[in-house]
Write a protein that holds these residues in place. Structure first.
Motif, PDB file in Angstrom:
ATOM      1  N   TYR A 190       0.745  -1.189  -0.070  1.00 57.94           N
ATOM      2  CA  TYR A 190       0.087   0.128  -0.056  1.00 57.94           C
ATOM      3  C   TYR A 190       0.991   1.249   0.116  1.00 57.94           C
ATOM      4  CZ  TYR A 190      -3.998  -2.871   1.415  1.00 57.94           C
ATOM      5  OH  TYR A 190      -5.078  -3.747   1.484  1.00 57.94           O
ATOM      6  N   TYR A 191       0.413   2.338  -0.759  1.00 62.86           N
ATOM      7  CA  TYR A 191       1.311   3.596  -0.663  1.00 62.86           C
ATOM      8  C   TYR A 191       0.321   4.530  -0.386  1.00 62.86           C
ATOM      9  CZ  TYR A 191       4.093   1.055  -3.996  1.00 62.86           C
ATOM     10  OH  TYR A 191       5.016   0.000  -4.334  1.00 62.86           O
ATOM     11  N   GLY A 192       0.827   5.632   0.453  1.00 64.52           N
ATOM     12  CA  GLY A 192       0.023   6.839   0.973  1.00 64.52           C
ATOM     13  C   GLY A 192      -0.435   7.721  -0.285  1.00 64.52           C
ATOM     14  N   VAL A 193      -1.849   7.969  -0.175  1.00 62.33           N
ATOM     15  CA  VAL A 193      -2.197   8.879  -1.515  1.00 62.33           C
ATOM     16  C   VAL A 193      -1.861  10.275  -1.276  1.00 62.33           C
ATOM     17  CG1 VAL A 193      -4.375   9.732  -1.949  1.00 62.33           C
ATOM     18  CG2 VAL A 193      -4.360   7.468  -1.283  1.00 62.33           C
ATOM     19  N   PRO A 194      -1.274  10.832  -2.349  1.00 66.70           N
ATOM     20  CA  PRO A 194      -0.638  12.310  -2.429  1.00 66.70           C
ATOM     21  C   PRO A 194      -1.501  13.133  -1.838  1.00 66.70           C
ATOM     22  CG  PRO A 194      -0.118  11.060  -4.365  1.00 66.70           C
ATOM     23  CD  PRO A 194      -0.952  10.075  -3.740  1.00 66.70           C
ATOM     24  N   GLY A 195      -1.071  14.092  -1.030  1.00 68.82           N
ATOM     25  CA  GLY A 195      -1.900  15.252  -0.451  1.00 68.82           C
ATOM     26  C   GLY A 195      -2.327  14.835   1.094  1.00 68.82           C
ATOM     27  N   GLU A 196      -2.452  13.629   1.430  1.00 66.34           N
ATOM     28  CA  GLU A 196      -2.672  13.219   2.800  1.00 66.34           C
ATOM     29  C   GLU A 196      -1.716  14.108   3.814  1.00 66.34           C
ATOM     30  OE1 GLU A 196      -5.617  11.233   3.599  1.00 66.34           O
ATOM     31  OE2 GLU A 196      -5.864  12.437   1.975  1.00 66.34           O
ATOM     32  N   LEU A 197      -2.032  14.267   5.020  1.00 67.13           N
ATOM     33  CA  LEU A 197      -1.311  14.795   5.946  1.00 67.13           C
ATOM     34  C   LEU A 197      -0.837  13.910   6.998  1.00 67.13           C
ATOM     35  CD1 LEU A 197      -3.430  18.084   6.642  1.00 67.13           C
ATOM     36  CD2 LEU A 197      -1.523  17.734   5.008  1.00 67.13           C
ATOM     37  N   VAL A 198       0.616  14.153   7.522  1.00 63.52           N
ATOM     38  CA  VAL A 198       1.081  13.337   8.644  1.00 63.52           C
ATOM     39  C   VAL A 198       1.444  14.350   9.613  1.00 63.52           C
ATOM     40  CG1 VAL A 198       3.215  11.863   8.985  1.00 63.52           C
ATOM     41  CG2 VAL A 198       1.747  11.571   6.726  1.00 63.52           C
ATOM     42  N   HIS A 199       1.469  14.158  10.803  1.00 66.12           N
ATOM     43  CA  HIS A 199       1.860  14.737  11.950  1.00 66.12           C
ATOM     44  C   HIS A 199       2.748  14.332  12.846  1.00 66.12           C
ATOM     45  CE1 HIS A 199       0.905  18.134  14.924  1.00 66.12           C
ATOM     46  NE2 HIS A 199       0.881  17.289  15.778  1.00 66.12           N
ATOM     47  N   MET A 200       3.718  15.201  12.993  1.00 67.94           N
ATOM     48  CA  MET A 200       4.884  14.862  13.724  1.00 67.94           C
ATOM     49  C   MET A 200       4.961  15.831  15.158  1.00 67.94           C
ATOM     50  SD  MET A 200       8.809  14.019  13.385  1.00 67.94           S
ATOM     51  CE  MET A 200       8.803  12.441  13.018  1.00 67.94           C
ATOM     52  N   GLU A 201       5.252  14.984  16.161  1.00 67.05           N
ATOM     53  CA  GLU A 201       5.361  15.805  17.452  1.00 67.05           C
ATOM     54  C   GLU A 201       6.896  15.526  17.995  1.00 67.05           C
ATOM     55  OE1 GLU A 201       2.039  15.435  20.271  1.00 67.05           O
ATOM     56  OE2 GLU A 201       1.388  13.931  18.693  1.00 67.05           O
ATOM     57  N   ILE A 202       7.445  16.571  18.280  1.00 66.97           N
ATOM     58  CA  ILE A 202       9.114  16.171  19.063  1.00 66.97           C
ATOM     59  C   ILE A 202       8.858  17.007  20.362  1.00 66.97           C
ATOM     60  CG2 ILE A 202      11.273  16.296  18.817  1.00 66.97           C
ATOM     61  CD1 ILE A 202      10.660  16.167  15.640  1.00 66.97           C
ATOM     62  N   ASP A 203       9.334  16.407  21.464  1.00 64.40           N
ATOM     63  CA  ASP A 203       9.398  17.022  22.700  1.00 64.40           C
ATOM     64  C   ASP A 203      10.814  17.572  22.973  1.00 64.40           C
ATOM     65  OD1 ASP A 203      10.622  14.940  23.775  1.00 64.40           O
ATOM     66  OD2 ASP A 203       8.932  14.080  24.647  1.00 64.40           O
ATOM     67  N   SER A 204      10.903  18.184  24.065  1.00 64.22           N
ATOM     68  CA  SER A 204      12.331  18.714  24.321  1.00 64.22           C
ATOM     69  C   SER A 204      13.293  17.668  24.568  1.00 64.22           C
ATOM     70  CB  SER A 204      12.139  19.549  25.717  1.00 64.22           C
ATOM     71  OG  SER A 204      11.657  18.735  26.875  1.00 64.22           O
ATOM     72  N   VAL A 205      12.830  16.464  24.823  1.00 64.03           N
ATOM     73  CA  VAL A 205      14.051  15.326  24.957  1.00 64.03           C
ATOM     74  C   VAL A 205      14.191  14.595  23.646  1.00 64.03           C
ATOM     75  CG1 VAL A 205      14.288  15.593  27.427  1.00 64.03           C
ATOM     76  CG2 VAL A 205      12.494  14.032  26.291  1.00 64.03           C
ATOM     77  N   ASP A 206      13.528  15.003  22.636  1.00 64.65           N
ATOM     78  CA  ASP A 206      13.697  14.503  21.148  1.00 64.65           C
ATOM     79  C   ASP A 206      12.673  12.995  21.177  1.00 64.65           C
ATOM     80  OD1 ASP A 206      14.607  14.755  18.530  1.00 64.65           O
ATOM     81  OD2 ASP A 206      15.972  13.212  18.941  1.00 64.65           O
ATOM     82  N   ASN A 207      11.667  12.910  21.880  1.00 65.69           N
ATOM     83  CA  ASN A 207      10.974  11.934  21.898  1.00 65.69           C
ATOM     84  C   ASN A 207      10.026  12.261  20.809  1.00 65.69           C
ATOM     85  OD1 ASN A 207      11.713  10.222  24.208  1.00 65.69           O
ATOM     86  ND2 ASN A 207      10.455  11.576  25.407  1.00 65.69           N
ATOM     87  N   LYS A 208       9.577  11.362  19.946  1.00 75.19           N
ATOM     88  CA  LYS A 208       8.776  11.583  18.578  1.00 75.19           C
ATOM     89  C   LYS A 208       7.565  10.697  18.624  1.00 75.19           C
ATOM     90  CE  LYS A 208      12.844  12.608  15.743  1.00 75.19           C
ATOM     91  NZ  LYS A 208      13.759  12.465  16.590  1.00 75.19           N
ATOM     92  N   ALA A 209       6.500  11.144  18.150  1.00 76.03           N
ATOM     93  CA  ALA A 209       5.131  10.686  17.761  1.00 76.03           C
ATOM     94  C   ALA A 209       4.728  11.109  16.347  1.00 76.03           C
ATOM     95  CB  ALA A 209       4.106  11.178  18.883  1.00 76.03           C
TER      96      ALA A 209
END
Length: 234
Positions: A190-209
């Protein structure tokens, strides 16, 4: 005659003041920041003189007098610089910090689990990590049902702050605003459809979501995309 002399002196004095004012650059770099992702952004030189001004975008692109976009992206955030040269050849400059807030994610998902209620599409990830490859940063998640790979565009780009990204097909020409998604689900790709949004959160100690909410994926041969939800933490 005396009044005429006074009048002429006044005119000459005013002309001199105007000339002196325009002989040297007096300007400020301004913006409507902060703005949200997808909102209108404007960064401009505020001045009433005739000097030529250059604005330097955070990604080093340059513009004359103004930078304006109807849809702000993550790469539009950062330090802008405006500069010119005075009549003696001296550099004059001003700067401003522009903030582009990530688009909020309207749903919450189980951590490190991909779900799709409509299509019974589910993956439990036992390994999630981010790593830097030959030329791009990649987030990967491994499960017994298959693998999930999110590749970030932009040569040598590494995410360092909370941002919203736009999906595009993977290409060497992708910018730092774009990501591409590839999922191997029991051998079906499967591939992501162009135009769809991805949200990334990065905190002060570089933990990512990374969160995908009602995100469309397709095998590339179907006109009916599958909606998935996932939140990866690493």
């Amino acid at each position: 005659m005396k009044k005429l002399i006074i009048f002429l002196f006044t005119i000459i004095s005013l002309s001199s003041c105007i000339k002196n004012r325009n002989d040297e650059p007096r300007f400020r770099l301004r913006s409507n920041s902060p703005v949200k992702f997808n909102e209108k952004l404007k960064v401009y030189v505020d001045s009433d003189d005739d000097f030529y001004y250059t604005i330097i975008h955070p990604d080093t692109r340059d513009y004359e007098d103004v930078y304006e976009t109807s849809e702000a992206r993550g790469s539009d955030g950062g330090k802008y610089l405006a500069y010119t040269y005075d009549n003696d050849g001296n550099l004059r400059e001003d700067s401003i910090l522009v903030k582009v807030s990530p688009m909020s994610v309207p749903c919450s998902n189980p951590v490190n689990k991909l779900t799709s209620d409509a299509f019974n599409f589910e993956m439990d990830f036992y390994s999630v990590r981010g790593s830097y490859g030959w030329s791009s940063y990649k987030a990967s998640a491994i499960s017994s049902q298959g693998d999930f790979y999110l590749t970030f565009g932009g040569y040598n780009y590494t995410p360092t702050q909370s941002r919203t990204y736009i999906t595009d097909q993977e290409s060497g020409f992708n910018t730092s605003d774009e990501v591409s998604l590839r999922i191997n689900k029991n051998g079906l790709i499967y591939y992501g459809v162009p135009g769809e949004l991805v949200h990334m959160e990065i905190d002060s100690v570089d933990n990512k979501a990374i969160t995908l909410c009602d995100y469309k994926v397709t095998t590339g041969t179907s006109n009916n995309p599958t909606l998935i939800n996932v939140r990866l933490e690493f």
